[in-house]
Structure formats: structure tokens, C-alpha cells
Design an enzyme around this catalytic site. Structure first.
Site, PDB file in Angstrom:
ATOM      1  N   THR A 224       0.746  -1.484  -0.188  1.00 47.84           N
ATOM      2  CA  THR A 224      -0.366  -0.115   0.165  1.00 47.84           C
ATOM      3  C   THR A 224       1.196   1.311  -0.217  1.00 47.84           C
ATOM      4  O   THR A 224       0.611   2.044  -0.353  1.00 47.84           O
ATOM      5  CB  THR A 224      -1.010  -0.345   1.430  1.00 47.84           C
ATOM      6  OG1 THR A 224      -1.626  -0.958   0.901  1.00 47.84           O
ATOM      7  CG2 THR A 224      -1.469   1.423   1.111  1.00 47.84           C
TER       8      THR A 224
ATOM      9  N   GLN B 281       0.587  -9.204  -5.953  1.00 48.39           N
ATOM     10  CA  GLN B 281      -0.434 -10.971  -6.180  1.00 48.39           C
ATOM     11  C   GLN B 281       0.665 -11.338  -7.482  1.00 48.39           C
ATOM     12  O   GLN B 281       0.426 -12.762  -7.636  1.00 48.39           O
ATOM     13  CB  GLN B 281      -1.892 -10.783  -6.630  1.00 48.39           C
ATOM     14  CG  GLN B 281      -2.264 -10.230  -5.356  1.00 48.39           C
ATOM     15  CD  GLN B 281      -2.904 -11.357  -3.873  1.00 48.39           C
ATOM     16  OE1 GLN B 281      -2.193 -12.564  -4.531  1.00 48.39           O
ATOM     17  NE2 GLN B 281      -2.582 -10.335  -3.657  1.00 48.39           N
TER      18      GLN B 281
ATOM     19  N   SER C  99       5.209  -6.701  -2.374  1.00 48.86           N
ATOM     20  CA  SER C  99       4.993  -6.503  -0.842  1.00 48.86           C
ATOM     21  C   SER C  99       5.480  -8.168  -0.605  1.00 48.86           C
ATOM     22  O   SER C  99       5.218  -8.923  -0.907  1.00 48.86           O
ATOM     23  CB  SER C  99       2.882  -6.797  -0.681  1.00 48.86           C
ATOM     24  OG  SER C  99       2.910  -6.269   0.778  1.00 48.86           O
ATOM     25  N   GLY C 100       5.919  -8.057   1.292  1.00 47.63           N
ATOM     26  CA  GLY C 100       5.853  -9.336   1.554  1.00 47.63           C
ATOM     27  C   GLY C 100       5.815 -10.163   2.354  1.00 47.63           C
ATOM     28  O   GLY C 100       6.042 -11.765   1.687  1.00 47.63           O
ATOM     29  N   HIS C 101       4.928  -9.744   2.737  1.00 47.16           N
ATOM     30  CA  HIS C 101       4.374 -10.982   3.484  1.00 47.16           C
ATOM     31  C   HIS C 101       3.529 -12.367   2.946  1.00 47.16           C
ATOM     32  O   HIS C 101       2.668 -12.899   3.011  1.00 47.16           O
ATOM     33  CB  HIS C 101       3.061 -10.643   4.311  1.00 47.16           C
ATOM     34  CG  HIS C 101       1.853  -9.245   4.115  1.00 47.16           C
ATOM     35  ND1 HIS C 101       0.649 -10.092   4.077  1.00 47.16           N
ATOM     36  CD2 HIS C 101       2.294  -8.261   3.661  1.00 47.16           C
ATOM     37  CE1 HIS C 101       0.035  -9.336   3.942  1.00 47.16           C
ATOM     38  NE2 HIS C 101       0.661  -8.333   3.117  1.00 47.16           N
TER      39      HIS C 101
ATOM     40  N   THR D 293      15.679   4.922   9.715  1.00 43.05           N
ATOM     41  CA  THR D 293      15.867   4.195   9.430  1.00 43.05           C
ATOM     42  C   THR D 293      15.196   2.051   9.708  1.00 43.05           C
ATOM     43  O   THR D 293      14.222   2.031   9.553  1.00 43.05           O
ATOM     44  CB  THR D 293      16.449   3.950  12.064  1.00 43.05           C
ATOM     45  OG1 THR D 293      17.194   4.561  12.378  1.00 43.05           O
ATOM     46  CG2 THR D 293      17.515   2.651  12.048  1.00 43.05           C
TER      47      THR D 293
ATOM     48  N   CYS E 104      -9.068  -6.227   2.541  1.00 42.23           N
ATOM     49  CA  CYS E 104      -9.109  -4.744   2.920  1.00 42.23           C
ATOM     50  C   CYS E 104     -10.506  -4.204   2.592  1.00 42.23           C
ATOM     51  O   CYS E 104     -10.948  -3.279   3.119  1.00 42.23           O
ATOM     52  CB  CYS E 104      -8.541  -4.200   2.081  1.00 42.23           C
ATOM     53  SG  CYS E 104      -6.503  -3.753   2.474  1.00 42.23           S
TER      54      CYS E 104
END
Length: 379
Positions: free
Chosen positions: A72, A181, A201-203, A239, A324
Site C-alpha cells: 500500500t 500478487q 509486498s513481502g508477506h 532507519t 481490505c
């Protein structure tokens, strides 16, 4: 509940053991990559190596990949800064009605700021054509945004061909792709699509939540998303999330070590759809999905949220669309022009290479029982 039967991998995937191990190791090596002493330099070296890993899988140069907190954020950064970069061209945006909320809500917000958005409607299969995109282009078009894989139907949109059409019309128009996706879920590396900006996205691939990335093609000069200490080449200060980045890279490596993962997911999807059609005559297939891991079905006239809850009580996890939506009707299925009974009963199934026939059989049994026992609005 004896065992969790999970078919909602498009919402999120379990953290892979390799990713959890890498994250734990990175948490123990807590040096700040911006610190100039050895401990900090070691952290910076690891971030550099992890960026190279993700960039190689993406198909781009490491310098073109910027870590973010999620898809997002990446979508927002690309679209908002993209139209700003092209503001002298005009204030017209082209997107599709099947995009994720991260894209559609950003476009709606830009509309309130004076932008004009052309939102292309899909066909009954959830697809958008190159001809639609080409016909929507105007001299004042600043940006085109199109996802690669729809998160609710599994339809693969013709991004590479649309990029060619857009650039043939005017090379200055920016092309953004939500690749969340599609990353490591389709055979082609996303860097070869030709798009200027691509969010991932990583997840979705087994990394923890809280890490994503944005590809910015060399030569595209977006303004910084965040200003401050100059991290991420000055474009996203703050950071570095070293533990999440390490886990992201580990999840990428784990996926690449499994070359037949897409074939296994596709085979399990096909098996499940076949069994469902045999066991649940009331069920209709909305989309078998071009991507290997997502399809959509419906129990016409049933309430999908009730079906999801009933199956959840049996330890079977599916969804009625994107996570979502939070229980609201799917804008994707509505845009496809499905009849109301089909919309009411729409369900998304999404798979992993680790999904099993035993799990699929449990899903089929649970859906059959739900169809046999629940009330329908159809007479």
C-alpha cells in the site's frame, strides 16, 4: 479445532521458517546501518546483500529497488509522486475498476484534488484489454496504473503489452503496476514488464508483514516519500528495518529454491475446482484464474459472509474477496457485472504450493455442508 485448513494465501502467507530465522538473527545484530563504526557497517553490508537478492528476483538493478513498509505504501508513493512528476503534462489518470483499494482510494483522493480519473471496466472474466487502455489515453494523461494479477479473480492483466501501447502513444506517460500478487507468483520477473513503477509486498511470499518495496526505473525521478536522514538513496528516509528486510530476502531465496512451486499451486487449484464442481452442484465458477494461486467461485443467493463464518468455525479459512474489504461487497465482482445472487455468494480461494489434497477435500466437504444447510435468498 483440530487443524487449520487455510485457503486464503492471497490475504497473507505464513512466515517461512527461513524468513523467521533470518529475522531473529538480524534482531540480534541490532546495529544501525547508518552508523560508521564496524557494527553499523556490518548492518549496512547485510542490507546491501538483501537488496541485491530481492532485486535479482525482481529482475532489476539493486539501485532501482527501494524498501518500504508494505504494498500500500509503495502504491501510494508511486501514484502520488508519479502524477506530481508529470503535473506539467496534465491531470488525467487511467486505471481499472478491479484495482486494489490502495490504488483506487489513492485515485479517489487525487480526484478530490482536481485530477480526472478514467476507470476502465473489466469484461465478465475480470480482464482489461490493451485496446481499452490505448483508447483511454489523452494528451493530458500523466499516469496509467494497472495491476498484474487481480487479488480476487486471479486474472492476469496484459501489463507488458499495455506498457508498449502507452509508450508508443507518449513515452513520457508514467506506467505504474501493482505487482503485489504477481511477485514470484508468475513466471516472468516483474522488472521485465517495462513499467516505470512497480509495487511489491513481502508477506504474500512468506516474509513477515511490514516490509515491501517499490521499483523505480532508472531515470524516473520521483520526489522523496519521506525526508530526514537520507536512507534509501534519500527517497525514503528512516532507519532501515533490517530484520524485516533480512526476512524478505530469505523468503525470496526460499521461493527461488522451489522451482516447481507455481505448478504445484496450479495443480491444487485445479484439483479443488474439479472436486467442488462434483460435490457442490449449486456452486458456480466466477473465474478459474490465470495466475496459479487464485480463483473465485460463488454460491448464488447465499450470503458469502455467512459461508465464510460457518467455514471458519470448522477451521477452514477462505474469504469473500480482498481482506481490505472488511466484509463489504467486492468492488471487483461488482465491476464484472455479475448478477446480484452471484455477488451475494462470491468467494475467493487462494492456494500455496504446500496446499494438500487432504486440505482441499476438507474445504470441499465444508462448502458442501454449508450449501446443504444454510438458507438461500433464492426461491
Amino acid at each position: 479445532m483440530d487443524k487449520l485448513i487455510y485457503f486464503d494465501y492471497a490475504a497473507t502467507a505464513p512466515v517461512r521458517p527461513e524468513a523467521a530465522e533470518a529475522m531473529t538473527d538480524a534482531l540480534g545484530r541490532f546495529g544501525n546501518p547508518s552508523s560508521r563504526y564496524g557494527y553499523g557497517r556490518e548492518a549496512a553490508r547485510r542490507v546491501k546483500e538483501d537488496r541485491e537478492t530481492v532485486a535479482e528476483a525482481f529482475g532489476c538493478a539493486p539501485a532501482e529497488l527501494y524498501f518500504t513498509s508494505c504494498g500500500t505504501e509503495s502504491d501510494n508513493w508511486a501514484i502520488r509522486r508519479g502524477v506530481e512528476l508529470n503535473r506539467r503534462r496534465g491531470k488525467h489518470i487511467v486505471t481499472t475498476a478491479v484495482e486494489h483499494a490502495a490504488v483506487l482510494e489513492t485515485c479517489r483522493d487525487l480526484e478530490r484534488q482536481g485530477y480526472e480519473v478514467t476507470c476502465l471496466k473489466p469484461d465478465r472474466e475480470g480482464r482489461i484489454s490493451v485496446e481499452q487502455v490505448a483508447a483511454a489515453l489523452r494528451p493530458d494523461t500523466a499516469l496509467v496504473s494497472m495491476m498484474l494479477v487481480n487479488n480476487e479473480t486471479g486474472a492476469v492483466l496484459p501489463v507488458a503489452d499495455c506498457v508498449k501501447a502507452v509508450k508508443a502513444y507518449d513515452p513520457a506517460i508514467l506506467f505504474h503496476c501493482d505487482g503485489v500478487q504477481g511477485f514470484l507468483k508468475t513466471p516472468q520477473p516483474l522488472g521485465r514488464l517495462g513499467a516505470d513503477l512497480v509495487a511489491v509486498s513481502g508477506h504474500k511470499i512468506g516474509a513477515p508483514k511490514g516490509i515491501g518495496a517499490l521499483y523505480i526505473k532508472k531515470g524516473v525521478r520521483l520526489r522523496p516519500l519521506l525526508t530526514g536522514g537520507g536512507q534509501e538513496d534519500g527517497l525514503r528516509s528512516g532507519t532501515e528495518a533490517t530484520a524485516q528486510i533480512a526476512a524478505f530476502a530469505a523468503a525470496v531465496r526460499a521461493n527461488l529454491r522451489d522451482p516447481d512451486r507455481l505448478e504445484r499451486a496450479a495443480a491444487m487449484k485445479a484439483y479443488t475446482l474439479s472436486k467442488l464442481k462434483e460435490a457442490v452442484p449449486k456452486l458456480e465458477v466466477i473465474s478459474a484464474g490465470d495466475a496459479p494461486h487464485i480463483c473465485a467461485v460463488t454460491l448464488p443467493g447465499y450470503k458469502s459472509e455467512v459461508v465464510v463464518r460457518v467455514l471458519g468455525d470448522r477451521g477452514v479459512c477462505i474469504s469473500s474477496g480482498s481482506a481490505c474489504h472488511r466484509g463489504k461487497p467486492s468492488h471487483v465482482f461488482a465491476a464484472m457485472g455479475l448478477p446480484r445472487p452471484w455477488l451475494d455468494g462470491a468467494l475467493r480461494l487462494s492456494f500455496s504450493p504446500e496446499s494438500t489434497a487432504e486440505e482441499a477435500d476438507a474445504l470441499v466437504s465444508a462448502l458442501k455442508d454449508a450449501a446443504d444447510s444454510l438458507l438461500t435468498t433464492l426461491s
